[in-house]
Write a protein that holds these residues in place. Structure first.
Motif: not given
Length: 96
Positions: A17-28
């Motif tokens: 959810i954070l990755a999608q909303g912040l434009g990042l990859g889940p591992l990042e």
């Protein structure tokens, strides 16, 4: 497992959810959380919003806001990219 779990005074949110909303990859996301580059704020609703939580996450020039009910069901999700402008001072953690 639900994307957001609420219980015993804690809230857990799936990194995707954070990755999608912040434009990042889940591992990042995990690395950035650990080093404090993703910050957050949690607000508990009162009055008309009793039983809801507003979860806000900040990284670089992006803000993700997720509003959930007491079971963790997402009611609203929004993301803002401030572009080349830094986050407004009021949205930064103290000292940054």
């Amino acid at each position: 497992m639900p994307e957001i779990m609420i219980g015993d005074g804690t809230i857990q949110i799936d990194a995707s959810i954070l990755a999608q909303g912040l434009g990042l990859g889940p591992l990042e996301v995990l690395d950035l959380l650990r080093c404090g580059d993703i910050t957050s704020r949690c607000e508990r609703g009162i009055g008309e919003d009793e039983g809801r939580f507003r979860l806000t996450f900040f990284h670089a020039q992006r803000r993700l806001r997720v509003i959930v009910d007491g079971t963790g069901r997402v009611l609203q999700r929004s993301s803002v990219d401030f572009g080349s402008q830094p986050l407004p001072t009021t949205l930064r953690r103290p000292g940054s």
